[in-house]
Design a protein around this motif. Structure first.
Motif, PDB file in Angstrom:
ATOM      1  N   THR A 106       0.847  -1.195   0.000  1.00 54.77           N
ATOM      2  CA  THR A 106       0.000   0.000   0.000  1.00 54.77           C
ATOM      3  C   THR A 106       0.877   1.237   0.000  1.00 54.77           C
ATOM      4  OG1 THR A 106      -0.120   0.124   2.422  1.00 54.77           O
ATOM      5  CG2 THR A 106      -1.813  -1.190   1.302  1.00 54.77           C
ATOM      6  N   LEU A 107       0.307   2.318  -0.474  1.00 51.73           N
ATOM      7  CA  LEU A 107       0.925   3.627  -0.390  1.00 51.73           C
ATOM      8  C   LEU A 107      -0.101   4.534   0.270  1.00 51.73           C
ATOM      9  CD1 LEU A 107       3.358   5.394  -1.006  1.00 51.73           C
ATOM     10  CD2 LEU A 107       2.346   5.932  -3.210  1.00 51.73           C
ATOM     11  N   VAL A 108       0.148   4.895   1.536  1.00 49.43           N
ATOM     12  CA  VAL A 108      -0.833   5.621   2.329  1.00 49.43           C
ATOM     13  C   VAL A 108      -0.473   7.101   2.343  1.00 49.43           C
ATOM     14  CG1 VAL A 108      -1.937   5.824   4.598  1.00 49.43           C
ATOM     15  CG2 VAL A 108      -1.207   3.581   3.756  1.00 49.43           C
ATOM     16  N   ALA A 109      -1.387   7.928   1.873  1.00 52.85           N
ATOM     17  CA  ALA A 109      -1.200   9.377   1.866  1.00 52.85           C
ATOM     18  C   ALA A 109      -1.972   9.999   3.028  1.00 52.85           C
ATOM     19  CB  ALA A 109      -1.687   9.966   0.539  1.00 52.85           C
ATOM     20  N   GLN A 205      11.814  -4.319  -9.012  1.00 54.18           N
ATOM     21  CA  GLN A 205      10.645  -5.175  -8.845  1.00 54.18           C
ATOM     22  C   GLN A 205      10.369  -5.447  -7.369  1.00 54.18           C
ATOM     23  OE1 GLN A 205       8.587  -5.841 -11.202  1.00 54.18           O
ATOM     24  NE2 GLN A 205       9.850  -5.029 -12.854  1.00 54.18           N
ATOM     25  N   GLN A 206      11.430  -5.626  -6.621  1.00 61.24           N
ATOM     26  CA  GLN A 206      11.253  -5.851  -5.187  1.00 61.24           C
ATOM     27  C   GLN A 206      10.626  -4.640  -4.512  1.00 61.24           C
ATOM     28  OE1 GLN A 206      11.769  -8.654  -3.660  1.00 61.24           O
ATOM     29  NE2 GLN A 206      11.372  -7.982  -1.567  1.00 61.24           N
ATOM     30  N   ALA A 207      11.045  -3.444  -4.891  1.00 65.55           N
ATOM     31  CA  ALA A 207      10.492  -2.224  -4.310  1.00 65.55           C
ATOM     32  C   ALA A 207       9.026  -2.047  -4.673  1.00 65.55           C
ATOM     33  CB  ALA A 207      11.306  -1.018  -4.765  1.00 65.55           C
ATOM     34  N   LEU A 208       8.685  -2.323  -5.941  1.00 66.12           N
ATOM     35  CA  LEU A 208       7.294  -2.181  -6.379  1.00 66.12           C
ATOM     36  C   LEU A 208       6.391  -3.230  -5.749  1.00 66.12           C
ATOM     37  CD1 LEU A 208       7.806  -1.393 -10.185  1.00 66.12           C
ATOM     38  CD2 LEU A 208       7.273   0.211  -8.329  1.00 66.12           C
ATOM     39  N   VAL A 213       6.291  -1.160   2.501  1.00 70.15           N
ATOM     40  CA  VAL A 213       7.582  -0.720   3.034  1.00 70.15           C
ATOM     41  C   VAL A 213       7.973   0.628   2.441  1.00 70.15           C
ATOM     42  CG1 VAL A 213      10.040  -1.281   3.209  1.00 70.15           C
ATOM     43  CG2 VAL A 213       8.310  -3.092   3.425  1.00 70.15           C
ATOM     44  N   LEU A 214       7.735   0.793   1.150  1.00 72.36           N
ATOM     45  CA  LEU A 214       8.074   2.041   0.474  1.00 72.36           C
ATOM     46  C   LEU A 214       7.313   3.223   1.072  1.00 72.36           C
ATOM     47  CD1 LEU A 214       9.871   2.998  -1.891  1.00 72.36           C
ATOM     48  CD2 LEU A 214       7.853   2.811  -3.369  1.00 72.36           C
TER      49      LEU A 214
END
Length: 299
Positions: A106-109, A205-208, A213-214
């Motif tokens: 997830t990318l939480v804003a 690919q690991q980051a995406l 974590v990102l």
């Protein structure tokens, strides 16, 4: 003459005397009988004895143990408190979803409407990105958190996280498993020039695949210019994170990825989806009132 009268009635005098003696004896006997059968008068010593005996008898403690043996009952012992069985706790939070999907990241804003999640379909092994309000296999996305998403299904709340709800069907693959991306100085990302970099494909690919974590490595908020969305602004970037390795700084505004404007959450999702297949990436950044273009070759 007098002697003749006395002699004639002497038997009467004698009988009267005998009668008086008999009455006296009868009266005496009657007194003894009354004294024997009559209750004792208050204040006498005879009347105190029965009362004292009765009082002492009343004060004699009851032998509870003996009474228990005779009757089979417990006496003199405190009965244990009756404890009502505790009612089972009813779960009030979301339950695990039965959908055959798994959360990739997830990318939480700060603004919930700009948060998004990456989901993998375990049947087709395909990944897709979702935002709050989107539909997912008959459910609706309610909340996107760092480690799970909440969906509305059948009138109740369910959650989806990084664990599969059922054994996944693993598709055959000819590629080797990707090694974990390194976060230290030994990372494979290399700066070719001030704004050009080389990135190993496995690390990208690991980051995406770990957007959760990102999302903890920096805070991403919508950037507004002239009252309109202009991209996403980075803040609170952690040292040693992927952001610093690819040359990004606090205050940078991500405006375009490979020419695709990041002026809406949908465009942001589309750009992230295309990064999985990209071999060359161009990132247009707004920095300190100017513009910077950074390029990345995926090898």
């Amino acid at each position: 003459m007098m002697a003749l009268i006395v002699r004639r009635y002497f038997w009467l005098v004698n009988g009267t005397f005998i009668l008086l003696v008999a009455l006296l004896l009868a009266r005496t006997a009657n007194l003894f009988v009354e004294d024997a059968i009559a209750p004792p008068l208050p204040g006498t010593s005879a009347s105190l004895a029965p009362v004292r005996v009765a009082t002492e008898a009343a004060r004699t403690p009851l032998d509870g143990a003996r009474l228990g043996k005779l009757t089979g009952l417990t006496y003199g012992k405190k009965e244990p408190d009756v404890v009502e069985p505790a009612s089972p706790e009813v779960a009030t939070g979301p339950i695990r979803s039965s959908l055959r999907v798994k959360l990739l990241g997830t990318l939480v804003a700060n603004d919930a409407q700009w948060s998004f999640a990456s989901i993998q379909d375990l049947e087709t092994q395909r990944a897709r990105s979702l935002m709050v309000g989107d539909d997912l296999m008959g459910t609706r996305i309610l909340t996107i958190e760092r480690e799970r998403i909440i969906v509305a299904a059948n009138g109740r709340e369910e959650f989806i996280d990084g664990e599969a709800s059922a054994p996944a069907i693993t598709a055959p693959t000819l590629t080797r498993p990707m090694p974990a991306a390194s976060s230290g100085p030994e990372s494979g990302i290399r700066a070719v020039s001030e704004h050009a970099y080389e990135i190993p494909e496995t690390e990208l690919q690991q980051a995406l695949a770990r957007l959760d974590v990102l999302s903890t490595q920096a805070r991403v908020v919508p950037a507004i210019e002239d009252g309109k969305p202009a991209g996403f602004k980075l803040a609170a970037i952690k040292q040693g994170s992927l952001y610093t390795k690819i040359g990004l700084q606090n205050g940078d505004v991500l405006k375009r990825i490979n020419g695709l404007s990041l002026d809406s959450p949908e465009r942001m999702l589309e750009a992230f989806t295309k990064l999985r297949e990209a071999k060359h990436i161009e990132l247009d950044i707004g920095r300190s009132g100017g513009s910077v273009r950074k390029t990345y070759d995926v090898r």
